[in-house]
Enzyme design. Structure first.
Site, PDB file in Angstrom:
ATOM      1  N   CYS A 290      35.618  -1.586  53.781  1.00 47.49           N
ATOM      2  CA  CYS A 290      36.430  -1.998  52.632  1.00 47.49           C
ATOM      3  C   CYS A 290      35.666  -1.801  51.328  1.00 47.49           C
ATOM      4  O   CYS A 290      36.263  -1.514  50.291  1.00 47.49           O
ATOM      5  CB  CYS A 290      36.861  -3.454  52.784  1.00 47.49           C
ATOM      6  SG  CYS A 290      38.063  -3.714  54.107  1.00 47.49           S
ATOM      7  N   CYS A 440      28.932   9.847  46.116  1.00 48.25           N
ATOM      8  CA  CYS A 440      30.048   8.969  46.484  1.00 48.25           C
ATOM      9  C   CYS A 440      29.798   7.620  45.808  1.00 48.25           C
ATOM     10  O   CYS A 440      28.990   7.535  44.880  1.00 48.25           O
ATOM     11  CB  CYS A 440      30.195   8.830  47.999  1.00 48.25           C
ATOM     12  SG  CYS A 440      28.819   7.975  48.794  1.00 48.25           S
TER      13      CYS A 440
END
Length: 483
Positions: A290, A440
């Site tokens: 998450c 990222c």
């Protein structure tokens, strides 16, 4: 003649972000082959080299897994729905209570507090006494554990154990509703204990501000009647499952990602366990957490509340727990589906001839692929060093592997955009004579990106931006947000 194949969020990066696709009806093998032909990137994610399904993925036709039917030969009729269900990490009838009734008389205050329970004949005085006598361990005090702890405390569960070794962060507060802004920096177990005391001071709270491990799991879980898995990583999920099977305790499980969630009760005595359904986890990085992929704030509230309901049913008896059944929730489209989970007689811990008999000698990190392997290590570059080399004029290719909606939060200057699911087939867009740095959010998906390209045969010099774009915001450009 066509069938609809539903693609979960965790696999949509390999399917051009599509949530479903129509393909011709046929056998399960033909349907999956048609999906793989339409989205070539999904083939490697779902299938092993020998053409079999990877063990962390199930294929359901209707509400039944093809493993229960005819495998790849399972007929898929026109108009059917086929679901791909990866790990994110037949129920019984009326269930007997797990907790013997505590004959201690309820006080006047307790009668007033729990009056709405006492008015339910399915709970009544006997059920409320069982709740008072029950001991429930909650592992994880994040999005799932927050509503779970609050509702179990409000319901009058006599003893709650809380396991978590993290501290409250600002980004937690979007969904972890047991914590408050003033709690930032505090241990989650301390913040949660204080909140529980505010809800119901009659509840005894035990806190464990350290990790659950193979060495301590049996001792900790052994003190409780029911275990609620509210964790967010695969080693913890397998460890909790195995401890519950060995101890003969139910594991009330939930998992979530973005808008999708799963809830079930793994109970080796009466149905399948976690290993029955998912014999092995996905490769590291394939299914983001998450913190990497995001989650709709209310979703863990829905799931955690359902978990609390399952715990209460197990304690007081009656009802139909989610044993052998999985509730799959798509909160964005508000769809609930129920899938049947079979017990695997060959399961290594709950099967007929188990091979796992103790936890201390089992390496959960290694099993989940999180130990350093013999493969070539991935080199990292710190944000400050990258800035120095760029300022010096060094020709470096920057590749941002995040998804488009994530880049809308913050763009990395002059980075080429290639989502991680497209890297292998788009490697020709990279120049192997130049250094390439992959970017990222946290520096985890970029490691997977580099390994993906290595396996695809790319031989250029590649670096991972250590700690991702957040490190650039922290150490180089303070005007950029961290998320």
């Amino acid at each position: 003649m066509a069938v609809t194949v539903l693609i979960p969020t965790t696999l949509r990066g390999f399917a051009q972000q599509h949530s479903e696709v129509e393909v011709p009806a046929g056998t399960a093998a033909e349907v999956l082959a048609a999906v793989a032909e339409k989205y070539p990137d999904i083939r490697e994610a779902v299938f092993a080299d020998d053409g079999t399904l990877r063990e962390f993925v199930h294929v359901f036709v209707g509400d039944r897994s093809i493993q229960e039917l005819q495998g790849f030969a399972t007929p898929v009729p026109d108009g059917a729905e086929v679901m791909l269900i990866p790990t994110i990490a037949g129920g019984s009838g009326v269930h007997a209570p797990l907790i013997p009734e505590n004959r201690e008389k309820l006080s006047n205050d307790e009668i007033s507090r729990y009056s709405r329970h006492l008015l339910l004949k399915e709970v009544g005085v006997a059920g409320q006494r069982r709740l008072k006598a029950a001991k429930v361990l909650i592992v994880g005090l994040g999005g799932l554990g927050a509503p779970l702890a609050q509702y179990l405390a409000a319901a009058g569960v006599g003893t709650l154990g809380l396991v978590d070794f993290d501290e409250v962060e600002l980004s937690n507060l979007q969904r972890q509703v047991i914590h408050r802004t003033r709690d930032i920096g505090r241990p989650k177990v301390a913040s949660a204990k204080e909140a529980i005391r505010g809800i119901n001071p009659q509840v005894k709270v035990n806190t464990y501000d350290y990790p659950l491990t193979a060495d301590n799991a049996l001792d900790i879980l052994g003190e409780y009647d029911i275990i609620a898995d509210a964790t967010d990583n695969y080693p913890a999920r397998y460890l909790i499952n195995d401890a519950c099977v060995l101890l003969g305790k139910p594991d009330v499980f939930a998992a979530m990602f973005q808008f999708e969630g799963q809830v079930t009760v793994f109970y080796g005595k009466e149905g399948p366990c976690y290993r029955c359904v998912y014999p092995s986890p996905p490769p590291p990085g394939l299914v983001p957490s998450c913190s990497q992929g995001g989650v709709m704030g209310v979703l863990p509230g829905i799931l955690g509340t359902i978990q609390a309901g399952e715990v209460i049913k197990l304690i007081v008896g009656g009802g139909r727990p989610l044993i052998g059944r999985m509730l799959v929730i798509d909160a964005w489209n508000m769809k609930f589906r129920e899938l049947k989970l079979p017990h695997n007689p060959d399961c290594p811990i709950s099967g007929t001839h188990p091979s796992i008999h103790e936890l201390e000698t089992y390496d959960y990190q290694d099993f989940c692929g999180l130990k350093k392997q013999e493969e070539e290590p991935v080199e990292a570059i710190a944000a400050k060093e990258l800035k120095q080399r760029l300022d010096a004029g060094e020709q470096i290719t920057l590749v941002d592997v995040r998804e488009p909606h994530e880049r809308a939060i913050i763009k990395f200057p002059k980075a080429k955009v290639i989502p991680i699911g497209q890297l292998a087939r788009r490697q020709d867009e990279l120049d192997p004579s130049r250094v390439t740095v992959f970017i990222c959010k946290e520096g985890k998906r970029s490691i997977l990106a580099i390994r993906t390209l290595r396996e695809a045969g790319y031989h250029g010099l590649m670096f991972n931006l250590k700690d991702g774009i957040n490190s650039w915001a922290r150490d180089v450009d303070a005007s950029m947000p961290q998320y």
